[in-house]
Design an enzyme around this catalytic site. Sequence first.
Site, PDB file in Angstrom:
ATOM      1  N   GLY A 101       0.958  -1.157   0.089  1.00 48.54           N
ATOM      2  CA  GLY A 101      -0.040  -0.012  -0.150  1.00 48.54           C
ATOM      3  C   GLY A 101       0.868   1.153  -0.077  1.00 48.54           C
ATOM      4  N   PHE A 102       1.751   1.373   0.900  1.00 46.16           N
ATOM      5  CA  PHE A 102       2.731   2.460   1.145  1.00 46.16           C
ATOM      6  C   PHE A 102       2.004   3.767   1.213  1.00 46.16           C
ATOM      7  CE2 PHE A 102       4.536  -0.763  -1.916  1.00 46.16           C
ATOM      8  CZ  PHE A 102       5.214  -1.182  -0.647  1.00 46.16           C
ATOM      9  N   ALA A 111       0.435  -1.402  17.352  1.00 45.27           N
ATOM     10  CA  ALA A 111      -0.048  -0.875  18.619  1.00 45.27           C
ATOM     11  C   ALA A 111      -1.247  -0.652  18.981  1.00 45.27           C
ATOM     12  CB  ALA A 111       0.746   0.610  18.716  1.00 45.27           C
ATOM     13  N   ASN A 115       7.168  -9.321  15.847  1.00 44.76           N
ATOM     14  CA  ASN A 115       7.708 -10.375  15.156  1.00 44.76           C
ATOM     15  C   ASN A 115       9.133 -10.008  14.538  1.00 44.76           C
ATOM     16  OD1 ASN A 115       8.414 -12.471  13.329  1.00 44.76           O
ATOM     17  ND2 ASN A 115       6.065 -12.779  12.186  1.00 44.76           N
ATOM     18  N   GLN A 123      10.344  -5.245   7.456  1.00 45.48           N
ATOM     19  CA  GLN A 123       9.564  -3.793   7.315  1.00 45.48           C
ATOM     20  C   GLN A 123      10.759  -3.036   7.272  1.00 45.48           C
ATOM     21  OE1 GLN A 123       6.329  -2.539   7.456  1.00 45.48           O
ATOM     22  NE2 GLN A 123       6.498  -4.229   6.184  1.00 45.48           N
ATOM     23  N   GLU A 147       7.304   2.500   8.746  1.00 43.66           N
ATOM     24  CA  GLU A 147       7.693   3.681   8.149  1.00 43.66           C
ATOM     25  C   GLU A 147       9.242   4.080   8.390  1.00 43.66           C
ATOM     26  OE1 GLU A 147       3.748   6.229   7.056  1.00 43.66           O
ATOM     27  OE2 GLU A 147       3.571   5.065   8.879  1.00 43.66           O
TER      28      GLU A 147
END
Lengths: 325, 752
Positions: free
Chosen positions: B243-244, B516, B633, B640, B707
């Site tokens: 998606g970004f 979160a 994880n 990520q 991010e």
Amino acid sequence: MRPFRFTAVTSLDQLGPPGPQTSFIAGGTTVVDLMKLEVMTPDELVAIDQLPLRGIREDAGGLRLGALETMSAVAAHPAVAGGYQVISESLLQSASAQLRNMATIGGNLLQRTRCSYFRDVHSACNKRVPGSGCPAITGENRMLAILGTSASCIATNPSDLAVALVVLDAQLRLRGTGGGVRTVPLRDFYLEPGDRPDRENVLQPGELITEVLVPRPAAGTKTGYVKVRDRASYEFALTSAAVVLNMDGDRVRKAEVAVGGVGTKPWLLPQVGAALNGRALDRTNLEAAASLAANGAKRYPDNGFKVELIQRTVVRAFSRLGGLV
Amino acid sequence: MNYQVLGKPRDRVDGRLKVTGSALYAGDRHPENLAYGYLVTSCVAKGSIRSMDTSKAEQGPGVVAVYTPFRPLKLYAPLSREEGGGPGDEQPPLQDRGIRFYGQIIGLVVANSFEQARDAAALIRTEYDPAKPVLTWDEGLPHAFAPKSIEEEGSTATVLAPGVTHIDDVIRQAPVSIEVTYREPMNHHNPMEPHATTAIWDGDRLEIYEATQGIISHRRTVASVLGVDEDRVHLLCPFVGGGFGCKGSMWMHSPVTAAAARDLKRPVKTVLTREQMFTLVGHRPALIQQVALAATPDGALQAVKHEVQSTVATSKVFIEAAAHRTSRFLYKSPNIQVSQKLVPLDVGPPTFMRAPGVAPGMFALECAMDELAVKLNLDPVELRMRNYAEIFPGKNVPWSSKNLAECYRIGAEKFGWSQRRSEPGVRLEGEWLAGVGMASALYPAHRGGASAKVRLLADGTAEVSSATQDLGTGTWTVLAMVGAEYLGLPVDRVRPALGDSMFPPAPVSGGSQTVASVGTAVRKAAESAIQKLIRLAVSNAKSPMHGLAPETVSYDAGYLAADNRRVAFADVLNAVDRGAVEAVESIDPLSHDGRYAYHSFGAQYCEVKVNRYTAEVRVQRVTTVMDIGQVVNLKTARSQVMGGVVFGIGLALLEQSLLETGSGRFANANMSEYLVATNADVPYIDVAFVEKPDLVFSPVGARGVGEIGISGIPAAVANAVYNATGKRVREFPITPEKLLLGESGSPRISVI
């Protein structure tokens, strides 16, 4: 994509005279792409991939490449990788592994420009619609040509292989629709755009490339290909240089260079080779010779840097081959 | 913190589905009697449509319908963000003949196959009354305006030391100062999966498959545009192929497709083409940023001034908050001023793109810090440590947890920063010049309102569900792991479920907030389900624990325990003849009560080589150390960060959307010419975490990781290019011509 007839041939005898909108298809990596964009709208496709135009052979005269051999097969062939490194290197720096497995040698030499105005049917383009204009001259032209351009067209020839074959002075065997065969030097095959950028080469309607003949370089000759691009893989050249170098001790016996990414066709630079012949291969002589590389170049707003970059590319290619780095 | 599951590496629970092609995405649905939509888009940037000749298209083979402003589908304006809508398009297409940008939706062709629809769309002849669009900085700057507020402060936010009336006075009088300008072009997200909508009506009920980062917000917004009750819209999105940010909003292809399906009384699917993704689903604005830094000779910052100009669309405002999200607080300085103006252009809507504001802002700030370090002859890490902020400047509150100093230190050790040669342009390796650079990383921590359901089943397994979505980030696995942690079960006994609007609502997966937010809701639901289990166990007459006081019963690792008895929850449920015990719990958004600031931080180091002849830049290695609170994880968190680094390499060296100044078309709207990093552009990336759970921020201790990985890399690369060549390039992407031809006063890269 517009509706079209599809026929497949298995022998050259089955090839009849083509209609005005007939197109051959081999690997399809250019034709299908451009048909989906409606840049090409043939009403008939003749599939030639089953024709007996394969084979990679080397004899005393040189290398013979069947036009339907794939880029991958040619690049990996021991005779090519061993004696004609510039061909292997140019192929392996082209496209992606998947495309190289599909695309043929003949098709590679006929691939169309990547100019984004040519590929967008909503834009004017003299190559696609003669007389409609060339927005590239004032538009986004970073990737476009500085050599051989005209007021009608500044599109770059995108083939890496063609640059390598031009420096090696390869010949093309062409077969006409009547079965007549002729041989054309690749150096004479491509046309500069002039005021007819829709005409890109000397092929007659229905004429087919059947074979590529590459003369064997003289003993002791080294060849190589340097491609400059923003990313490390899967991109067309900003600039490229295919070089041939034969040394006599520490002096150049024969040097040749052709360049890509800068010309409307693969661009041979005889003046650069000539400036090196008989001289020591050192930085001073290389830079002096390379300074001739962009002779006659015309800069456009976004691509003027290629004038300097192509000189540097030539220096880099000869420096690598000559062991200066 | 002694976790059993969290923080360990875990394979994706959906990994097998993905690598075998069994994971069905929104465009993979083929309901019976499906028709295919193809969007028709404008070929001018401004003006209006005079006429559209659709006669040939309508006669095309297989064509079912052609919708245009002259034969529209009724669509309503979407809910505003204040009303709970998404931040996508504000104007529904086909309702008027106005053209606001090149590539705007002006029609939808529906046919029995995708190819028939596409080929018919090419036959439509549209006549325009074009107007002159505004497409360049020069044309747009006279219309620049300051938004009312940015990040809950003014568009100009200022912190001044006592006695200082203007920050420029400090800069002018400082012993050492620099003033520099950085530029970057528009960027496009280009996730691998294109946006897609498959709409299926059953009477007045809509089932819709979407590629979205926000199931619940998308459903609400699409319902508002269609004029239907959102409760009658069932949205499904089990998988997203990246998606970004560009799937964080509902874009108008979705309701147009659903409206066509309603009109035609048959399912319709529309998949965007790559070219359409350059105009219809957002982009990162272009920016011009000016940074002024003033310091004492020993490197104590006296002033940080960061002015941003960013583009927006005339039809939609979006603030790429580059200074407010970075320079406002990263360094301790008695005087800080950040400001921003927006420059409207006639382009498609801009939107969030990975690390919005932060990625461009950190490019400017962290390059400027490097330039200052050179001027001060200080190690760039040392300069940062001398200006380390322990409290948020001006607000004077601490961070909930901040371990940036450790990130600098660990990163420097792992990278071998001490081997760095500070003199630029001196490391020659064959035909390449080598250099190293570093930058800080940061990203704000977000925690939205979220809910989740946890079910303990009579077969001894558990289910965890939430209407969240997995963008490819690993949310499926995170749900299972958080559920397993707080239920004390092995991960393979916990079945996660997401991607369905029937599940308890969850926020948009944006702002790195999903772990979160949803993780906290899962923890709460798990604890609640355990309490319900205990109450059931002590109150039901058939239960082996019947009659015990609930406070005497404890739960551990799938068992209830009291006195010397230990009973598996499955045995309790079977004894009382219940299929399951379940709990749904919600959490509120994190309340910003002003006691803390919430950010993740990190340090990123890289080495590049630059060809000494032809100036291509290639990244050689990257070390990155992140302080993101508790890692959930380890495997997907690492992925990520790696993905963020790859994005950052693209931002620094490759990505630029070429907006044609005449037409408003993006000239490189394809993956051949919009360059993203290939595998060959990506070196080994060493990823480490400072694992300090942030329990002030969230009960699972995590702050999010989606991010931050991109945030420092662009500056680290640019700084390494300087170290390699002695040349500062202040405009992204750093392509060979910028190194060869540079600005006046800047040395050209030389052939050595």
